[in-house]
Design a protein around this motif. Structure first.
Motif, PDB file in Angstrom:
ATOM      1  N   PRO A  15       1.000  -1.032   0.810  1.00 42.45           N
ATOM      2  CA  PRO A  15      -0.525   0.036   0.180  1.00 42.45           C
ATOM      3  C   PRO A  15       1.045   0.868  -0.333  1.00 42.45           C
ATOM      4  CG  PRO A  15      -0.877  -1.922   1.683  1.00 42.45           C
ATOM      5  CD  PRO A  15       0.184  -2.244   1.208  1.00 42.45           C
ATOM      6  N   HIS A  16       1.952   1.148   0.344  1.00 45.97           N
ATOM      7  CA  HIS A  16       2.789   2.386   0.012  1.00 45.97           C
ATOM      8  C   HIS A  16       3.650   2.494  -0.908  1.00 45.97           C
ATOM      9  CE1 HIS A  16       1.751   2.548   4.617  1.00 45.97           C
ATOM     10  NE2 HIS A  16       1.581   1.418   4.508  1.00 45.97           N
ATOM     11  N   LEU A  17       3.661   1.567  -1.873  1.00 47.38           N
ATOM     12  CA  LEU A  17       4.362   2.402  -2.667  1.00 47.38           C
ATOM     13  C   LEU A  17       3.819   1.949  -3.901  1.00 47.38           C
ATOM     14  CD1 LEU A  17       6.985  -1.025  -2.890  1.00 47.38           C
ATOM     15  CD2 LEU A  17       7.459   0.492  -3.131  1.00 47.38           C
ATOM     16  N   ALA A  18       4.266   3.344  -4.877  1.00 50.82           N
ATOM     17  CA  ALA A  18       3.873   3.325  -6.125  1.00 50.82           C
ATOM     18  C   ALA A  18       3.302   2.220  -6.912  1.00 50.82           C
ATOM     19  CB  ALA A  18       4.341   4.867  -7.050  1.00 50.82           C
ATOM     20  N   PRO A  19       2.850   2.587  -8.254  1.00 51.69           N
ATOM     21  CA  PRO A  19       2.523   1.188  -8.462  1.00 51.69           C
ATOM     22  C   PRO A  19       4.483   1.062  -9.934  1.00 51.69           C
ATOM     23  CG  PRO A  19       0.731   2.367  -9.456  1.00 51.69           C
ATOM     24  CD  PRO A  19       1.434   3.177  -8.133  1.00 51.69           C
TER      25      PRO A  19
END
Length: 223
Positions: free
Chosen positions: A166-170
């Motif tokens: 959830p804390h990473l960009a795609p």
């Protein structure tokens, strides 16, 4: 609040609702207002009606809130769900480490090109002293303890990747999968077990099946 004009012509406050805060906990968090790690106070409050500055009637509770000790901005408790930058870096390193070991274990522990690719990826992720020999020992230990159905491995992947996703960009999630794919491809085409592990990695990173398949195919194309 009700203003009144005094003899000097200046307005004074007759009544107001004020909040008195009490600190019930503290710690470190990522402050979105400051843009970095800061200390925080977890606070609850009581609202009171004041007349001429004297508290008289309770007007209910306030909070709880997370107050940044630096900028004093108030946030909801969900602000504590965001990892600090230090914690995030650790989570990211652990994720790369877990994926690399899982792919190596799926492909067998005797592939020197794959082990070299994994060691390079881990050094880039922050394991500066990682060597191929160390990885070989770890993979052999995994192979000796591996359960035939891969349940333990799937659990380990999800524990390392799901909290991070959830804390990473795609692009960040895709990068982790691509690193694993390149390790698998270092010694030839995907083995069925490697593809199964990489598919599990994609799922744990909240990538849809189509995106996972696209990335695995793209990793086979020379850049």
């Amino acid at each position: 609040m009700l203003p009144a004009r005094g003899h000097s012509g200046k307005k004074s406050i007759i009544w107001a609702v004020r909040t008195s805060w009490e600190t019930v906990g503290d710690g470190e968090f990522f402050c979105a207002g400051c843009g970095g790690d800061r200390n925080y106070r977890r606070r609850t409050g009581r609202r009171r009606l004041t007349v001429l500055g004297v508290p008289l009637l309770s007007r209910g509770s306030a909070g709880p809130v997370v107050e940044c000790a630096a900028c004093q901005t108030h946030f909801g408790l969900d602000a504590l769900d965001h990892p600090t930058t230090t914690r995030f870096s650790t989570m990211l390193r652990d994720a790369v480490h877990t994926v690399a070991l899982a792919v190596l274990a799926a492909g067998g522990s005797s592939s020197r090109p794959a082990t070299a690719a994994a060691a390079s990826a881990l050094r880039a992720a922050g394991f500066e002293n990682c060597s191929e020999e160390q990885l070989g020992i770890l993979v052999e230990a995994l192979a000796a303890d591996a359960d035939p159905c891969g349940v333990a491995l799937a659990i380990e992947l999800h524990e390392a990747l799901e909290p991070l996703a959830p804390h990473l960009a795609p692009a960040g999630r895709e990068s982790i999968l691509l690193q694993g794919a390149r390790i698998a491809l270092a010694d030839g085409p995907y083995r069925p077990a490697e593809r199964e592990v990489l598919t599990a990695v994609g799922a744990a990173l909240a990538l849809c099946a189509d995106d996972t398949a696209r990335l695995l195919a793209a990793a086979r194309t020379p850049s």
